[in-house]
Design a protein around this motif. Structure first.
Motif, PDB file in Angstrom:
ATOM      1  N   LYS A  36       0.848  -1.190   0.000  1.00 26.84           N
ATOM      2  CA  LYS A  36       0.000   0.000   0.000  1.00 26.84           C
ATOM      3  C   LYS A  36       0.887   1.245   0.000  1.00 26.84           C
ATOM      4  CE  LYS A  36      -3.776  -2.166   2.525  1.00 26.84           C
ATOM      5  NZ  LYS A  36      -3.320  -3.509   2.444  1.00 26.84           N
ATOM      6  N   GLU A  37       0.548   2.201  -0.865  1.00 25.17           N
ATOM      7  CA  GLU A  37       1.322   3.452  -0.927  1.00 25.17           C
ATOM      8  C   GLU A  37       1.079   4.269   0.334  1.00 25.17           C
ATOM      9  OE1 GLU A  37       0.910   5.941  -4.303  1.00 25.17           O
ATOM     10  OE2 GLU A  37       1.212   4.288  -5.716  1.00 25.17           O
ATOM     11  N   LYS A  38       2.161   4.812   0.892  1.00 26.31           N
ATOM     12  CA  LYS A  38       2.050   5.683   2.054  1.00 26.31           C
ATOM     13  C   LYS A  38       2.165   7.140   1.650  1.00 26.31           C
ATOM     14  CE  LYS A  38       4.380   4.539   5.706  1.00 26.31           C
ATOM     15  NZ  LYS A  38       5.456   4.103   6.589  1.00 26.31           N
ATOM     16  N   GLU A  39       3.144   7.466   0.832  1.00 22.05           N
ATOM     17  CA  GLU A  39       3.337   8.843   0.395  1.00 22.05           C
ATOM     18  C   GLU A  39       4.073   8.847  -0.931  1.00 22.05           C
ATOM     19  OE1 GLU A  39       6.348  11.121   2.602  1.00 22.05           O
ATOM     20  OE2 GLU A  39       6.750   9.266   3.692  1.00 22.05           O
ATOM     21  N   THR A  40       3.936   9.941  -1.673  1.00 23.43           N
ATOM     22  CA  THR A  40       4.665  10.097  -2.933  1.00 23.43           C
ATOM     23  C   THR A  40       5.378  11.439  -2.924  1.00 23.43           C
ATOM     24  OG1 THR A  40       2.768  11.091  -4.035  1.00 23.43           O
ATOM     25  CG2 THR A  40       3.004   8.709  -4.256  1.00 23.43           C
ATOM     26  N   PHE A  71       8.453   9.238  -6.883  1.00 19.86           N
ATOM     27  CA  PHE A  71       8.800   8.135  -6.002  1.00 19.86           C
ATOM     28  C   PHE A  71       7.679   7.929  -4.990  1.00 19.86           C
ATOM     29  CE2 PHE A  71      12.723  10.046  -7.449  1.00 19.86           C
ATOM     30  CZ  PHE A  71      13.491   8.945  -7.814  1.00 19.86           C
ATOM     31  N   CYS A  72       7.542   6.721  -4.506  1.00 17.26           N
ATOM     32  CA  CYS A  72       6.563   6.470  -3.460  1.00 17.26           C
ATOM     33  C   CYS A  72       7.148   5.495  -2.445  1.00 17.26           C
ATOM     34  CB  CYS A  72       5.251   5.941  -4.031  1.00 17.26           C
ATOM     35  SG  CYS A  72       5.356   4.293  -4.704  1.00 17.26           S
TER      36      CYS A  72
END
Length: 77
Positions: A12-16, A24-25
């Protein structure tokens, strides 16, 4: 083939963030899910270790194995 199997969870993506043209993520640590081969979907629970997921998977498969083996069907992994 078993109805339920253990699969790696989808990260799961947290931040980009952006650096020039690149994006970037960071992702949350992944765990394991149980996949239902009959319904063709992942169950909603997420397990932190493969061993825990395999225990639950075995528990879920037990009623199906007892029914299928009682009817004379044999499965190979």
């Amino acid at each position: 083939m078993f109805r339920f199997v253990v699969v790696p969870a989808i990260p799961k993506e947290k931040e980009t963030w952006r650096c020039g043209d690149r994006v970037f993520c960071s992702t949350a640590p992944i765990g394991f899910n149980i996949y239902d081969n009959e319904e063709k979907c992942r169950l909603s629970n997420e397990y932190s270790s493969r061993a825990t997921a395999e225990e639950e998977c075995e528990r879920l498969n037990t009623p199906f194995l007892q029914t299928d083996l009682g009817e004379g069907r044999h499965f190979s992994q």
